[in-house]
Design an enzyme around this catalytic site. Structure first.
Site, short mmCIF file in Angstrom:
data_model
loop_
_atom_site.label_atom_id
_atom_site.label_comp_id
_atom_site.label_asym_id
_atom_site.label_seq_id
_atom_site.Cartn_x
_atom_site.Cartn_y
_atom_site.Cartn_z
N ARG A 37 7.56 -59.73 3.36
CA ARG A 37 6.25 -58.25 2.82
C ARG A 37 5.30 -58.38 3.45
NH1 ARG A 37 2.73 -61.48 0.75
NH2 ARG A 37 3.65 -63.25 1.40
N TYR A 72 13.66 -56.11 0.43
CA TYR A 72 13.68 -57.07 1.02
C TYR A 72 12.54 -57.98 -0.66
CZ TYR A 72 11.44 -61.73 2.30
OH TYR A 72 10.91 -63.50 2.23
N LYS A 120 6.19 -61.38 -7.24
CA LYS A 120 4.89 -61.46 -6.69
C LYS A 120 4.52 -60.25 -7.78
CE LYS A 120 5.53 -64.86 -3.29
NZ LYS A 120 4.97 -66.01 -3.44
N HIS A 126 -1.37 -68.47 -7.65
CA HIS A 126 -0.39 -68.71 -6.89
C HIS A 126 0.16 -70.33 -6.91
CE1 HIS A 126 1.82 -67.95 -2.22
NE2 HIS A 126 2.88 -67.63 -3.52
N SER A 154 1.86 -68.55 1.38
CA SER A 154 3.35 -68.65 1.68
C SER A 154 3.73 -69.49 2.68
CB SER A 154 3.73 -66.73 1.97
OG SER A 154 3.74 -66.22 0.97
N CYS A 168 3.59 -72.04 3.45
CA CYS A 168 2.87 -73.40 4.16
C CYS A 168 3.64 -74.70 3.43
CB CYS A 168 1.67 -73.43 3.91
SG CYS A 168 0.77 -71.36 4.61
N ASP A 213 6.66 -72.61 -6.61
CA ASP A 213 5.03 -70.94 -6.71
C ASP A 213 4.90 -70.13 -7.60
OD1 ASP A 213 5.38 -68.69 -4.23
OD2 ASP A 213 6.55 -67.64 -5.18
N ARG A 221 15.67 -67.03 3.74
CA ARG A 221 15.53 -66.96 2.93
C ARG A 221 17.06 -67.56 2.04
NH1 ARG A 221 10.02 -66.79 0.62
NH2 ARG A 221 9.00 -65.98 2.50
O1 SAT Z 1 7.86 -63.32 0.29
S1 SAT Z 1 7.60 -63.67 -1.18
O2 SAT Z 1 7.16 -62.60 -1.21
O3 SAT Z 1 8.85 -63.17 -1.74
C1 SAT Z 1 7.54 -65.42 -0.93
C2 SAT Z 1 6.29 -65.20 -0.77
O4 SAT Z 1 5.57 -64.84 0.48
O5 SAT Z 1 5.53 -66.00 -1.10
MN MN Z 2 4.75 -67.63 -2.67
#
Ligand code: SAT
Ligand code: MN
Length: 586
Positions: free
Chosen positions: A67, A195, A204, A224, A246, A248, A273, A364
């Site tokens: 991101r 991405y 998101k 989140h 994210s 963690c 998530d 991922r």
């Molecule tokens: O990259 S994403 O936003 O899809 C996942 C994340 O950062 O938690």
């Molecule tokens: Mn996330």
């Protein structure tokens, strides 16, 4: 007569000028055509059909691997409504600027129309969206991450009740990349990235940034948070929501194989998530997982850290920026074992150790949630699951103890608002720097975070049986820089204490920051930990916390007068409690 959905699609097509427009029905036959389209590009490969049936590896552009928060905008007329933690653009200016990039962006390409539902198909908490995109990879991912196609078209019907999202790869040039949200219109525009969080608009962009705005307007919560159920020996399941930034460990916690399984404590996964929550008729906050799949970080994931997801991702899974073995199997650092010879790295080169990690650190997997052996029987319950505890947490080498409990809801909101964590590879930028990340929503709140804190405070007054609020830190280190806590499956020991606190049992000791487990209140049998390490894990150092107060004050000052009075009060109260302990110990 054209439906609102068809009219919006026509408008998007007039702007982007694709060669053809294809409405997706979500069927398997259609999916195979879309995958075939994806595989026509050199950036995608089919994996080993025997060991990884219906699995694919996709390599994104090397400049498009995470991101991009600095290119993510909230476009509301008044800059103050967006707040100091978001990037702001005037909606008209954004339409003009980004519209120019979208103009003709799909020439020579197919525009796929992806209707989707976030949440179980028949849940009143669910919401619909429509994403148009020129990326078959995005379509294939959306089919895993949301309930896509016919079910969604039927739900939307002739209504206007959907969140439109326009996505185009554009030319993948980061100087022409924007992820823009229009909260007034509930609209998303994304150009120049393929991405995950930038391109799978249900995740998101909709389920957090736009949904957080809807939730505030309509009196619910979009957070989140993972959602898990902790089963006790008598079979009773207690549900908890946990907010960590994210990368963690939300997925690992939600899918953990409990170290106390033999004693009858087991963890069930509802989501990994995002949680959408509404007050139910029973007075509890009820949560659904708006997603249908897991888009998880691959590196560091192996049989030792997340057995459930490892079992899940052997079929129907899309890997992004992983490495590939000569057997055409996906590979990444931490999957277990040494790198095999002949590895192809995420950049499609023959790998050797001089080339850095073989898989990108933010590589991922996209896997259907129901494939996890840990998936909760309640994961698609239309009414959601009742939440008894909220858990905030982050990566902190120092300061935050293993676990503590807030004194009450208002204090818990303060604990969430002062959350901080060391940054990870999930977003571009420096890794390992402590940054304030309230409720793990810093990159995902679609409006002014001061108003978001206010919304939390107000929800607390409205929920008859509000969740108890906790904070955890699995990442505390000793003086030699080694992790003090084993983490992973042993985290159930902390969940068990949380459960006992929820049930009114569980020994606790009061400290200035909240309640920490009393000596012997944590179930540690079977662990070879020194008593000293346990003390260190639970220690509350007033000096560290004084420094923490200075830092959080500086953060809160950004919000000026808009910061709720209650947050200021909690700050002062904590400061007072710290000073009186310091006096006692001196
Ligand atoms: O990259 S994403 O936003 O899809 C996942 C994340 O950062 O938690
Ligand atoms: Mn996330």
């Amino acid at each position: 007569m054209a439906t609102p959905l068809e009219m919006w699609v026509e408008e998007a097509a007039r702007l982007t000028k694709p060669d053809q427009v294809m409405y997706c029905d979500g069927s398997e036959a259609e999916n195979q055509r879309i995958i075939a389209e994806m595989l026509r590009d050199a950036d995608s490969n089919a994996l080993n059909e025997k060991t990884y049936p219906n699995c694919y590896l996709h390599r994104s552009s090397p400049n498009d691997v995470a991101r991009t928060e600095h290119l993510t905008f909230i476009c509301a007329p008044d800059k103050d409504d967006v707040g100091p933690t978001n990037n702001w653009m005037d909606p008209d200016a954004a339409k003009y600027k980004i519209g120019a990039l979208l103009d003709g962006a799909m020439r020579g390409r197919t525009m796929y129309v992806v209707p989707y539902i976030m949440g179980p198909v028949n849940s009143p908490i669910s919401r619909a969206g429509v994403e148009v995109t020129d990326s078959p990879y995005v379509v294939a991912n959306m089919r895993i991450m949301a309930r896509m196609g016919k079910v969604a078209l039927e739900r939307i019907g002739n209504s206007r009740d959907f969140v439109p999202g326009l996505h185009s790869l554009g030319d993948l040039d980061p100087t022409r990349r924007y992820i823009a949200h229009f909260p007034e219109e509930k609209l998303i525009w994304s150009v120049g990235s393929g991405y995950g969080g930038n391109a799978l608009l249900g995740k998101k962009c909709f389920a957090l940034r736009i949904a957080s705005v809807m939730a505030r307007e309509q009196g619910w919560m979009a957070e989140h948070m993972l959602i898990l159920g902790l089963e006790e020996p008598d079979g009773k399941v207690t549900y908890m929501g946990a907010a960590f930034p994210s990368a963690c460990g939300k997925t690992n916690l939600a899918m953990m194989v409990s170290a106390l399984q033999k004693q009858g404590y087991r963890v069930w996964t509802v989501g990994d998530d995002i949680a959408w929550m509404k007050i139910g008729d029973d007075g509890f906050l009820h949560a659904i997982n708006p997603e249908a799949g897991f888009f998880g970080v691959a590196p560091g994931t192996g049989m030792a850290t997340n057995q459930n997801v490892m079992e899940a991702l052997h079929k129907n899974t899309i890997f992004t920026n992983a490495a590939m073995t000569t057997e055409r199997e996906p590979w990444w650092e931490g999957i277990g074992g040494a790198p095999p010879a002949g590895l192809i790295n995420w950049k499609n080169e023959l790998w050797d150790s001089s080339k850095g990690p073989a898989a990108h650190p933010n590589a991922r997997y996209t896997v259907p949630a129901h494939q996890s052996p840990s998936i909760s029987p309640k994961w698609e319950a239309p009414e959601g699951v009742p939440i008894s505890a909220f858990i905030f947490g982050g990566r902190r080498a120092r300061v935050a103890p293993l676990v503590y409990e807030a004194f009450d809801w208002q204090h818990g909101v303060f604990v969430g608002a002062t959350m901080a964590s060391e940054t990870t590879a999930a977003a571009t930028g420096n890794v390992g720097i402590v940054r304030r990340d309230p409720m793990a929503m810093l990159p995902f709140c679609g409006y002014n975070m001061a108003d978001y804190f206010q919304h939390w405070l107000e929800m607390g007054k409205r929920i008859p049986h509000p969740p108890k609020i906790f904070h955890v830190n699995w990442f505390r280190k000793d003086a030699d820089g080694k992790f003090l806590w084993p983490g992973f499956g042993d985290n159930v020991r902390v969940l068990k204490w949380i459960l006992e606190r929820v049930e009114g049992r569980g020994g606790a000791q009061e400290t200035p920051i909240g309640y920490v487990p009393a000596r012997n209140a944590l179930t540690l049998d079977g662990l070879t930990m020194r008593a000293h390490a346990v003390d260190e894990l639970l220690r509350v150092d007033p000096e560290d916390w004084e420094q923490e107060l200075v830092d959080s004050k500086e953060f809160f000052q950004k919000f000026g007068e808009r910061l709720p009075r209650e947050i200021r009060d909690e700050h002062e109260k904590l400061s007072g409690r710290l000073q009186s302990t310091a006096r006692v110990t001196r």
